[in-house]
Design an enzyme around this catalytic site. Structure first.
Site, PDB file in Angstrom:
ATOM      1  N   CYS A 139      75.980  66.191  54.737  1.00  7.96           N
ATOM      2  CA  CYS A 139      77.747  66.395  55.946  1.00  7.96           C
ATOM      3  C   CYS A 139      77.105  66.834  56.482  1.00  7.96           C
ATOM      4  CB  CYS A 139      77.851  66.133  54.202  1.00  7.96           C
ATOM      5  SG  CYS A 139      78.047  64.894  52.651  1.00  7.96           S
ATOM      6  N   ARG A 147      72.911  66.283  59.929  1.00  4.92           N
ATOM      7  CA  ARG A 147      73.308  66.526  58.757  1.00  4.92           C
ATOM      8  C   ARG A 147      73.294  65.711  57.748  1.00  4.92           C
ATOM      9  NH1 ARG A 147      75.386  71.630  58.847  1.00  4.92           N
ATOM     10  NH2 ARG A 147      75.497  71.267  57.034  1.00  4.92           N
ATOM     11  N   TRP A 167      76.294  62.228  53.427  1.00  2.54           N
ATOM     12  CA  TRP A 167      74.320  61.568  53.271  1.00  2.54           C
ATOM     13  C   TRP A 167      74.879  61.959  51.803  1.00  2.54           C
ATOM     14  CZ3 TRP A 167      71.197  64.475  49.410  1.00  2.54           C
ATOM     15  CH2 TRP A 167      70.024  64.308  49.434  1.00  2.54           C
ATOM     16  N   ASN A 224      81.355  68.851  51.344  1.00  2.00           N
ATOM     17  CA  ASN A 224      80.117  68.512  51.650  1.00  2.00           C
ATOM     18  C   ASN A 224      79.836  69.778  50.302  1.00  2.00           C
ATOM     19  OD1 ASN A 224      77.981  69.816  52.721  1.00  2.00           O
ATOM     20  ND2 ASN A 224      77.988  71.161  54.400  1.00  2.00           N
ATOM     21  N   GLY A 225      78.955  69.184  49.672  1.00  2.00           N
ATOM     22  CA  GLY A 225      78.364  69.300  48.729  1.00  2.00           C
ATOM     23  C   GLY A 225      78.528  68.977  47.606  1.00  2.00           C
ATOM     24  N   GLU A 261      51.408  70.300  57.597  1.00  2.00           N
ATOM     25  CA  GLU A 261      52.338  69.591  58.621  1.00  2.00           C
ATOM     26  C   GLU A 261      52.462  69.054  59.473  1.00  2.00           C
ATOM     27  OE1 GLU A 261      55.517  71.100  58.611  1.00  2.00           O
ATOM     28  OE2 GLU A 261      56.384  70.371  60.643  1.00  2.00           O
ATOM     29  N   LYS A 320      55.310  65.975  58.930  1.00  2.00           N
ATOM     30  CA  LYS A 320      55.874  65.263  59.763  1.00  2.00           C
ATOM     31  C   LYS A 320      55.717  63.837  60.679  1.00  2.00           C
ATOM     32  CE  LYS A 320      57.932  67.554  61.301  1.00  2.00           C
ATOM     33  NZ  LYS A 320      58.200  69.008  60.733  1.00  2.00           N
ATOM     34  N   GLU A 332      57.456  62.086  57.519  1.00  2.00           N
ATOM     35  CA  GLU A 332      58.948  62.029  57.831  1.00  2.00           C
ATOM     36  C   GLU A 332      59.596  60.602  58.415  1.00  2.00           C
ATOM     37  OE1 GLU A 332      60.785  66.316  57.032  1.00  2.00           O
ATOM     38  OE2 GLU A 332      59.483  66.195  59.057  1.00  2.00           O
ATOM     39  N   HIS A 381      37.397  66.149  45.860  1.00  2.00           N
ATOM     40  CA  HIS A 381      38.012  65.826  44.647  1.00  2.00           C
ATOM     41  C   HIS A 381      38.915  65.369  44.478  1.00  2.00           C
ATOM     42  CE1 HIS A 381      35.489  69.808  43.875  1.00  2.00           C
ATOM     43  NE2 HIS A 381      35.783  70.274  44.808  1.00  2.00           N
ATOM     44  N   LYS A 397      68.648  67.389  57.921  1.00  2.00           N
ATOM     45  CA  LYS A 397      68.517  68.319  57.873  1.00  2.00           C
ATOM     46  C   LYS A 397      68.899  69.977  57.587  1.00  2.00           C
ATOM     47  CE  LYS A 397      67.000  70.541  62.546  1.00  2.00           C
ATOM     48  NZ  LYS A 397      65.246  70.577  62.299  1.00  2.00           N
TER      49      LYS A 397
HETATM   50  C1  G6P Z   1      64.920  69.784  55.326  1.00  2.00           C
HETATM   51  C2  G6P Z   1      64.578  69.290  56.666  1.00  2.00           C
HETATM   52  C3  G6P Z   1      63.294  69.825  57.246  1.00  2.00           C
HETATM   53  C4  G6P Z   1      63.516  71.431  57.110  1.00  2.00           C
HETATM   54  C5  G6P Z   1      63.410  71.437  55.314  1.00  2.00           C
HETATM   55  C6  G6P Z   1      64.313  73.042  55.386  1.00  2.00           C
HETATM   56  O1  G6P Z   1      64.244  68.963  54.008  1.00  2.00           O
HETATM   57  O2  G6P Z   1      64.245  68.136  56.776  1.00  2.00           O
HETATM   58  O3  G6P Z   1      62.760  69.979  58.409  1.00  2.00           O
HETATM   59  O4  G6P Z   1      61.739  72.236  56.604  1.00  2.00           O
HETATM   60  O5  G6P Z   1      64.832  70.649  54.842  1.00  2.00           O
HETATM   61  O6  G6P Z   1      65.320  73.142  55.909  1.00  2.00           O
HETATM   62  P1  G6P Z   1      65.221  74.671  56.469  1.00  2.00           P
HETATM   63  O7  G6P Z   1      66.345  74.494  57.495  1.00  2.00           O
HETATM   64  O8  G6P Z   1      65.565  75.644  54.773  1.00  2.00           O
HETATM   65  O9  G6P Z   1      64.426  75.317  57.029  1.00  2.00           O
END
Ligand code: G6P
Length: 613
Positions: free
Chosen positions: A2, A27, A74, A100-101, A486, A490, A493, A509, A608
């Site tokens: 948010c 956000r 969000w 936000n929260g 990773e 990616k 996501e 396995h 994010k």
């Molecule tokens: C969310 C974001 C990711 C990020 C993760 C941890 O899931 O979409 O891209 O890696 O949070 O966020 P941080 O700000 O703690 O690295």
């Protein structure tokens, strides 16, 4: 999660708020809304969807006024729709709130208010909070500042809130606990936002609100801050060191692509001033006071989430390999709730791009409370994690706006490399020759990343061949195992293709059962470490008809004969490979997602900065 924006002063609030919401859309982006105050009252405008949907909705509607608050959501409580979108109003419609929260005890507060006759329109915890404030204001006969303060003392949970009142067009009230808020100080005007990006073009003087603080923001007066426990606080004005062009797309079609291409520069920025040009000594001022603690630590526990957790895994390999310190890498969300053993001789290192991730923050707070030394690797300067830690290292990657993390990851790995090298040198676990060779190679990484970026056209062509598949498997060994994780993260996501990352040898396995001509496999097969072993894994895939995309070292011939597609990266030391091998995987995800028509910068359901647990 948010985004919050507010303005009070002499200008029209609406355009400032809409522009700010667009900057904060990373956000959350399932609905958005504004409240604008003018002499006629408060104009409340909300819409499901993105900020652009809100803009379209507000077209032709009354929205003039020099005070306003806005929110991009969000969803946590209640589906994303117009009713649940913020701002929310009090029962009499006179107070308007953005939040936000999460208010954890909203249910019991709601029931108590319902028994007093309050009627709720939405499913949100936020609407409960504004009714609570209204109830206190009416019954205790106190002003809004005091009503908010009393209400927050009854609330359990995390919040950043801004409240405005009908007919009071020079002032709003803001408070935070667990979710960020920054106040921009202008001349006879104030801005407020979840981060500084909506503020930077108007003023570079800011006050970061601390947890448990509440502010009366009146454009005709100086800022008044107190704690929820009623202690007066003197506002501390800081100078913002953010420039506008770093938060704009700069000619790229997406923030993600811009951020992928920024990596040579951001890696340089991460190293800048930290390696002595003559002696090659590494200086990490933010942790120097804790260096002996690290050297003598029984173990280092790395806590993080998402992409930062993957960087943590590479950190484990680096710190154990070079500095010979035992490392455990924990999902912050698991760590905080599983009654972990934390000793005073432990060093707990949080890795977080945003510095605001709720689970990482809570894991760190727990470690601190148990007496461990707590350190951080963060990107956002002044965010909550750096303020909680004993010491830390900023990545200096610059603002990362694409929701899928790219340059933040590579710079976290650079910081972990610098830290491992520094500790290894001080501890004597690395010979001088090896140390100097590694530093020299590290300094060459930005230029090598530039070369990897030149494979973009080739990767785009490969993406075309695979854009319609439903599953992907990513394999890597050693330092490239976290890279496989990773790469898979990616892809899922941003393209919504199911993807799994696996240590290549573990394929036997389980995942091997999935391999057929419809299952593409990305394998990182660079010429170091376990190269021979990964060749066997490649053979195993081939003999089952799997289609292979391989990331190989320049000049490799063996894998080229086996794989369907090969992407070359420059030769480098094994310890530094992730900094290069990760880049083609970022580009591959980007192109596949784009070809599938996905919103690359704002993938569905993600945010994010995850400020709720
Ligand atoms: C969310 C974001 C990711 C990020 C993760 C941890 O899931 O979409 O891209 O890696 O949070 O966020 P941080 O700000 O703690 O690295």
């Amino acid at each position: 999660m948010c985004g919050i924006v507010g303005y009070v002063g002499g200008k029209e609030a609406y355009p400032i708020i809409i522009k700010g919401l667009k900057r904060l859309e990373y956000r959350g982006y399932d609905s958005a809304g504004v409240s604008i105050g003018n002499t006629k009252g408060i104009a409340l405008l909300k819409q499901k969807g993105k900020v652009s949907d809100l803009e379209a909705y507000t077209e032709g509607r009354e929205k003039s006024g020099s005070i306003g608050i806005g929110h991009t959501r969000w969803a946590t409580h209640g589906v994303p729709n117009q009713v649940n979108a913020h701002p929310h109003l009090s029962g009499d419609g006179k107070l308007s709130l953005i939040h936000n929260g999460i208010i954890e005890n909203y249910d019991s507060i709601k029931k108590a208010l319902q028994s007093k006759g309050h009627i709720f329109n939405s499913d949100t915890d936020t609407e409960v909070l504004i009714h609570l404030i209204e109830n206190i204001k009416n019954h205790e006969q106190v002003n809004l500042f005091e009503s908010v303060r009393i209400a927050l003392s009854e609330v359990i949970g995390a919040y950043a809130i801004v409240v405005m009142e009908e007919g009071v067009n020079n002032e709003f009230i803001a408070a935070r606990k667990g979710s960020p808020l920054v106040i921009g100080v202008g001349r006879d005007e104030y801005y407020i936002a979840s981060d500084a990006s909506p503020i930077i073009e108007y003023t570079n003087e800011v006050v970061y609100l601390e947890d448990g603080e509440i502010a009366r923001v009146n454009c005709e007066e100086v800022l008044e801050i107190k704690t929820i426990t009623n202690k007066i606080i003197t506002p501390y004005i800081q100078e913002l060191k953010l420039s506008l062009d770093t938060i704009e797309k700069g000619g790229f079609s997406h923030f993600m692509l811009k951020e992928i291409y920024e990596q040579p520069k951001s890696i340089l920025d991460t190293m800048r001033g930290r390696i002595d040009t003559e002696s090659k000594e590494i200086k990490l001022g933010g942790i120097s006071d804790y260096e002996q603690k690290i050297i003598n630590a029984d173990r280092i526990i790395i806590v993080a989430c998402g992409t930062s957790w993957h960087a943590g895994l590479i950190g484990e390999y680096l710190l154990e390999d070079l500095a010979r310190i035992p490392v455990e890498v924990e999902y912050a969300s698991e760590f905080r709730y599983r009654n972990p053993i934390i000793r005073e001789t432990d060093v707990v290192l949080a890795i977080s791009q945003s510095g605001e991730t709720a689970d990482t923050l809570a894991a760190l707070a727990l470690a601190k409370q148990k007496g461990a030394t707590v350190l951080g690797i963060c990107n956002v300067v002044g965010s909550s994690i750096p303020r909680l830690t004993d010491g830390g290292i900023y990545t200096h990657a610059g603002p990362e706006i694409g929701v899928a993390s790219t340059k933040a990851f590579t710079t976290q790995v650079v910081v972990l490399t610098l830290m491992s090298l520094r500790i290894a040198k001080q501890k004597g676990t690395l010979s001088n020759t090896n140390y100097h060779q590694l530093i020299t190679q590290l300094e060459l990484i930005p230029e090598k990343v530039e070369r990897v970026l030149q494979t973009n056209d080739q990767i785009e062509k490969i993406a075309k061949q695979f854009k319609d598949v439903s599953n992907f498997l990513y394999l890597g060994r050693g330092y490239n195992f976290p890279v496989a994780l990773e790469g898979a993260l990616k892809l899922k996501e941003i393209s919504y293709i199911h993807a799994e990352g696996y240590p290549a040898a573990e394929m036997k396995h389980g995942p091997i059962a999935l391999i057929d001509a419809d299952m593409p496999i990305v394998v990182i097969a660079t010429k170091k470490g376990n190269y021979e072993k990964i060749l066997s894994n490649i053979q195993e895939v081939k003999s089952r008809g799997g289609r292979l995309i391989a990331i190989v070292t320049e000049g490799d011939k063996t894998v080229k004969e086996l794989a369907d597609y090969c992407i070359e990266i420059p030769n480098c030391f094994e310890e530094l490979t992730p900094l290069l091998s990760n880049i083609p995987l970022q580009l591959l995800s980007y192109h596949i997602a784009l070809m599938r028509g996905c919103n690359v910068d704002q993938p569905r359901n993600l945010a994010k900065s995850v400020t709720v647990e």
